[in-house]
Design an enzyme around this catalytic site. Structure first.
Site, mmCIF file in Angstrom:
data_model
loop_
_atom_site.group_PDB
_atom_site.id
_atom_site.type_symbol
_atom_site.label_atom_id
_atom_site.label_comp_id
_atom_site.label_asym_id
_atom_site.label_seq_id
_atom_site.Cartn_x
_atom_site.Cartn_y
_atom_site.Cartn_z
ATOM 1 N N ALA A 120 -9.065 -2.780 -5.001
ATOM 2 C CA ALA A 120 -9.618 -2.051 -4.652
ATOM 3 C C ALA A 120 -8.521 -0.886 -3.089
ATOM 4 O O ALA A 120 -8.519 0.136 -3.628
ATOM 5 C CB ALA A 120 -10.407 -2.607 -3.505
ATOM 6 N N GLU A 121 -7.992 -2.194 -2.274
ATOM 7 C CA GLU A 121 -6.890 -1.049 -1.613
ATOM 8 C C GLU A 121 -6.137 -0.177 -2.011
ATOM 9 O O GLU A 121 -5.336 1.160 -1.822
ATOM 10 C CB GLU A 121 -6.028 -1.895 -0.695
ATOM 11 C CG GLU A 121 -7.413 -2.897 0.614
ATOM 12 C CD GLU A 121 -5.465 -3.819 1.096
ATOM 13 O OE1 GLU A 121 -4.996 -3.325 1.381
ATOM 14 O OE2 GLU A 121 -5.960 -4.854 1.360
ATOM 15 N N ASP A 157 -10.710 0.712 13.721
ATOM 16 C CA ASP A 157 -11.114 0.881 12.769
ATOM 17 C C ASP A 157 -13.113 0.727 12.788
ATOM 18 O O ASP A 157 -13.968 0.573 11.749
ATOM 19 C CB ASP A 157 -11.822 -0.726 11.443
ATOM 20 C CG ASP A 157 -10.612 -1.549 11.695
ATOM 21 O OD1 ASP A 157 -9.683 -0.927 11.331
ATOM 22 O OD2 ASP A 157 -11.101 -3.007 12.189
ATOM 23 N N HIS A 168 -8.854 -0.306 5.415
ATOM 24 C CA HIS A 168 -9.132 -1.806 5.807
ATOM 25 C C HIS A 168 -9.292 -2.734 5.364
ATOM 26 O O HIS A 168 -10.384 -2.201 4.109
ATOM 27 C CB HIS A 168 -9.765 -1.828 7.455
ATOM 28 C CG HIS A 168 -10.240 -3.191 7.897
ATOM 29 N ND1 HIS A 168 -9.644 -3.777 8.433
ATOM 30 C CD2 HIS A 168 -11.448 -3.876 7.159
ATOM 31 C CE1 HIS A 168 -10.335 -5.022 9.276
ATOM 32 N NE2 HIS A 168 -11.206 -5.273 8.418
ATOM 33 N N MET A 220 -0.008 -2.245 12.190
ATOM 34 C CA MET A 220 -0.572 -3.416 13.222
ATOM 35 C C MET A 220 -0.604 -3.810 14.411
ATOM 36 O O MET A 220 -0.128 -3.937 14.799
ATOM 37 C CB MET A 220 0.009 -4.764 11.771
ATOM 38 C CG MET A 220 -0.195 -5.675 11.259
ATOM 39 S SD MET A 220 -1.964 -5.056 10.765
ATOM 40 C CE MET A 220 -1.652 -5.499 8.953
ATOM 41 N N ASN A 274 0.822 -1.874 -0.118
ATOM 42 C CA ASN A 274 0.316 -0.070 -0.143
ATOM 43 C C ASN A 274 0.710 1.247 0.038
ATOM 44 O O ASN A 274 0.457 2.889 -0.570
ATOM 45 C CB ASN A 274 -0.810 -0.288 1.307
ATOM 46 C CG ASN A 274 -1.967 -0.312 0.969
ATOM 47 O OD1 ASN A 274 -2.735 0.222 0.160
ATOM 48 N ND2 ASN A 274 -2.351 -1.839 1.596
ATOM 49 N N ILE A 325 -2.739 -1.279 17.105
ATOM 50 C CA ILE A 325 -4.049 0.035 17.692
ATOM 51 C C ILE A 325 -3.224 1.022 18.446
ATOM 52 O O ILE A 325 -2.289 1.210 19.868
ATOM 53 C CB ILE A 325 -4.713 -1.335 18.421
ATOM 54 C CG1 ILE A 325 -5.143 -1.618 17.512
ATOM 55 C CG2 ILE A 325 -5.872 -0.400 18.984
ATOM 56 C CD1 ILE A 325 -6.051 -3.103 17.937
ATOM 57 N N LEU A 326 -3.566 2.449 18.256
ATOM 58 C CA LEU A 326 -3.081 3.309 18.578
ATOM 59 C C LEU A 326 -4.256 4.409 19.767
ATOM 60 O O LEU A 326 -5.640 4.088 19.077
ATOM 61 C CB LEU A 326 -3.319 4.305 17.865
ATOM 62 C CG LEU A 326 -1.534 4.369 16.400
ATOM 63 C CD1 LEU A 326 -2.162 5.238 15.654
ATOM 64 C CD2 LEU A 326 -0.948 3.959 16.962
HETATM 65 C C1 GAR Z 1 -3.560 -4.779 3.630
HETATM 66 O O1 GAR Z 1 -4.183 -5.353 3.029
HETATM 67 C C2 GAR Z 1 -3.854 -3.560 4.697
HETATM 68 O O2 GAR Z 1 -5.359 -3.469 4.426
HETATM 69 C C3 GAR Z 1 -3.726 -4.573 5.942
HETATM 70 O O3 GAR Z 1 -2.883 -5.328 6.524
HETATM 71 C C4 GAR Z 1 -2.667 -5.077 4.509
HETATM 72 C C5 GAR Z 1 -1.084 -4.534 4.561
HETATM 73 O O4 GAR Z 1 -0.173 -4.676 3.815
HETATM 74 N N1 GAR Z 1 -4.491 -3.616 7.335
HETATM 75 C C6 GAR Z 1 -4.625 -4.394 8.325
HETATM 76 O O5 GAR Z 1 -5.572 -5.841 8.279
HETATM 77 C C7 GAR Z 1 -5.381 -3.144 9.003
HETATM 78 N N2 GAR Z 1 -6.698 -3.986 9.724
HETATM 79 P P1 GAR Z 1 1.011 -3.854 2.704
HETATM 80 O O6 GAR Z 1 1.737 -3.669 3.608
HETATM 81 O O7 GAR Z 1 1.627 -4.476 1.662
HETATM 82 O O8 GAR Z 1 0.374 -2.503 2.746
#
Ligand code: GAR
Length: 202
Positions: free
Chosen positions: A183-184, A154, A113, A94, A17, A96-97
């Site tokens: 999506a992301e 979230d 998310h 990863m 991301n 939680i704040l």
């Molecule tokens: C992504 O799928 C993101 O949406 C998820 O972790 C992955 C990180 O991938 N985040 C969560 O689950 C947060 N609750 P990346 O390091 O390749 O971006």
């Protein structure tokens, strides 16, 4: 008023991301933000390499080295302030704040998310676990959400969402990849531009 919002991206893992945001800056999809710093709570995160490869400053801040959650957050805040950060992007971060942290930056922290909130979200739903839960439930459509971060995991206001179809034979890994690609990696850069534009008054 600044012409670009200073953005900090907080990461823990692979950083795809983060890469999508970097690519969007390079291709001109993001014009209102400057990637000021990438902060990782995991020294081994590949996201740090992605930042370095693109000339973006990095910092590693771990709970262990700080001696606890409070000092960890204090160190992140100190770093954000010294970098004059306007927008904090959680991109696979990863940890939680706390309310103490999120209250300092109202509507200035966003998170991606990997589900359509309010499904499969909240404490314990992260990474592959989200996709495992979606497949276990048998939903036919999932997706991703970008939302503001408050003290509820979230639970902050939704900014953008995009739906993704579940296909016959999907595994959590296959679904995770599709949700990222469809999506992301699209809505996160879009949200960064949207909020940065608001911050800079553009
Ligand atoms: C992504 O799928 C993101 O949406 C998820 O972790 C992955 C990180 O991938 N985040 C969560 O689950 C947060 N609750 P990346 O390091 O390749 O971006």
């Amino acid at each position: 008023m600044k012409d670009k919002a200073n953005v900090a991206v907080l990461v823990s893992g692979g950083g795809t991301n983060l890469q999508a945001i970097i690519d969007a800056v390079n291709s001109g999809i993001i014009t209102s933000a400057k990637l000021q710093i990438v902060i990782s709570n995991n020294p081994g995160a590949y996201a740090l390499e992605r930042a370095k490869n693109n000339g973006i400053k990095t910092a590693v801040i771990t709970k262990k080295e700080c001696g606890g959650a409070e000092a960890f957050e204090a160190k992140i805040i100190e770093t954000l302030e010294s970098e004059d950060i306007d927008l904090i992007v959680l991109a696979g971060f990863m940890s939680i704040l706390s309310k103490n942290f999120t209250d300092r930056f109202p509507e200035r922290i966003i998170n991606v998310h990997p589900s359509l909130i309010p499904s499969f979200c909240g404490e314990g739903f992260y990474g592959l676990k989200v996709h495992e839960a979606a497949l276990a439930k048998g939903v036919k459509v999932t997706g991703a959400t970008v939302h503001f971060v408050n003290e509820i995991p979230d639970g902050g206001k939704i900014i953008l969402q995009k739906a993704v179809e579940i296909e016959e034979g999907d595994t959590p890994e296959i679904l995770q990849k599709r949700v990222m690609e469809q999506a992301e990696w699209i809505i996160l850069p879009r949200a960064v531009e949207l909020i940065s534009k608001e911050i800079t008054g553009g």
